[in-house]
Design a protein around this motif. Structure first.
Motif, PDB file in Angstrom:
ATOM      1  N   ASP A  41       0.869  -1.173   0.000  1.00 36.23           N
ATOM      2  CA  ASP A  41       0.000   0.000   0.000  1.00 36.23           C
ATOM      3  C   ASP A  41       0.910   1.229   0.000  1.00 36.23           C
ATOM      4  O   ASP A  41       1.399   1.650   1.053  1.00 36.23           O
ATOM      5  N   ALA A  43       0.387   4.379  -0.445  1.00 33.55           N
ATOM      6  CA  ALA A  43      -0.076   5.545   0.326  1.00 33.55           C
ATOM      7  C   ALA A  43       0.240   5.355   1.812  1.00 33.55           C
ATOM      8  O   ALA A  43       0.702   6.290   2.481  1.00 33.55           O
ATOM      9  N   ARG A  44       0.010   4.157   2.330  1.00 38.95           N
ATOM     10  CA  ARG A  44       0.320   3.874   3.736  1.00 38.95           C
ATOM     11  C   ARG A  44       1.819   3.946   3.977  1.00 38.95           C
ATOM     12  O   ARG A  44       2.278   4.486   4.989  1.00 38.95           O
ATOM     13  N   LYS A  45       2.604   3.415   3.034  1.00 35.76           N
ATOM     14  CA  LYS A  45       4.060   3.471   3.158  1.00 35.76           C
ATOM     15  C   LYS A  45       4.519   4.929   3.269  1.00 35.76           C
ATOM     16  O   LYS A  45       5.309   5.268   4.153  1.00 35.76           O
ATOM     17  N   ALA A  46       4.023   5.786   2.403  1.00 35.50           N
ATOM     18  CA  ALA A  46       4.398   7.203   2.430  1.00 35.50           C
ATOM     19  C   ALA A  46       3.996   7.853   3.757  1.00 35.50           C
ATOM     20  O   ALA A  46       4.761   8.646   4.328  1.00 35.50           O
ATOM     21  N   GLU A  47       2.826   7.482   4.272  1.00 38.24           N
ATOM     22  CA  GLU A  47       2.354   8.022   5.548  1.00 38.24           C
ATOM     23  C   GLU A  47       3.271   7.598   6.695  1.00 38.24           C
ATOM     24  O   GLU A  47       3.640   8.416   7.556  1.00 38.24           O
ATOM     25  N   VAL A  48       3.662   6.325   6.718  1.00 38.21           N
ATOM     26  CA  VAL A  48       4.531   5.815   7.786  1.00 38.21           C
ATOM     27  C   VAL A  48       5.883   6.521   7.754  1.00 38.21           C
ATOM     28  O   VAL A  48       6.417   6.930   8.800  1.00 38.21           O
ATOM     29  N   ALA A  50       6.564   9.494   6.401  1.00 40.28           N
ATOM     30  CA  ALA A  50       6.368  10.905   6.777  1.00 40.28           C
ATOM     31  C   ALA A  50       6.237  11.048   8.282  1.00 40.28           C
ATOM     32  O   ALA A  50       6.780  11.996   8.879  1.00 40.28           O
ATOM     33  N   ASN A  51       5.531  10.117   8.922  1.00 33.91           N
ATOM     34  CA  ASN A  51       5.411  10.146  10.387  1.00 33.91           C
ATOM     35  C   ASN A  51       6.766   9.980  11.054  1.00 33.91           C
ATOM     36  O   ASN A  51       7.071  10.647  12.050  1.00 33.91           O
TER      37      ASN A  51
END
Length: 89
Positions: A41, A43-48, A50-51
């Motif tokens: 995923d 989008a989830r990878k990018a979110e993790v 970025a966090n």
């Protein structure tokens, strides 16, 4: 110096324990996801990532290092989850 090394060793043990927990969640995700192509995923990878970068900035360590570490961690997690998914079949 001995105290510094002992502190580093303690942090490494804590990181190891947390990684064990994280990969346990990867096993759970492999059981829950109904289809293999749902494992990756972006989008989830990018979110993790970025966090992780935001946490690095807040904790005052180099964000570029956090980005690199979490890129590797997420890719390793995806690979692990794919193996777990395949093993469940």
């Amino acid at each position: 110096m001995a105290e510094v090394r002992a502190g580093v060793d303690a942090v490494d043990r804590a990181i190891g324990a947390l990684l064990g927990r994280r990969f346990g969640y990867m096993r759970a995700a492999a059981r829950i996801k109904p289809e293999r192509d749902m494992v990756r995923d972006e989008a989830r990878k990018a979110e993790v990532i970025a966090n992780a970068v935001a946490r690095a900035e807040a904790e005052d360590y180099p964000p570029a290092i956090a980005a690199d570490l979490w890129e590797r961690l997420v890719e390793a997690s995806i690979a692990y989850e794919l193996e777990a998914f395949d093993a469940a079949d």
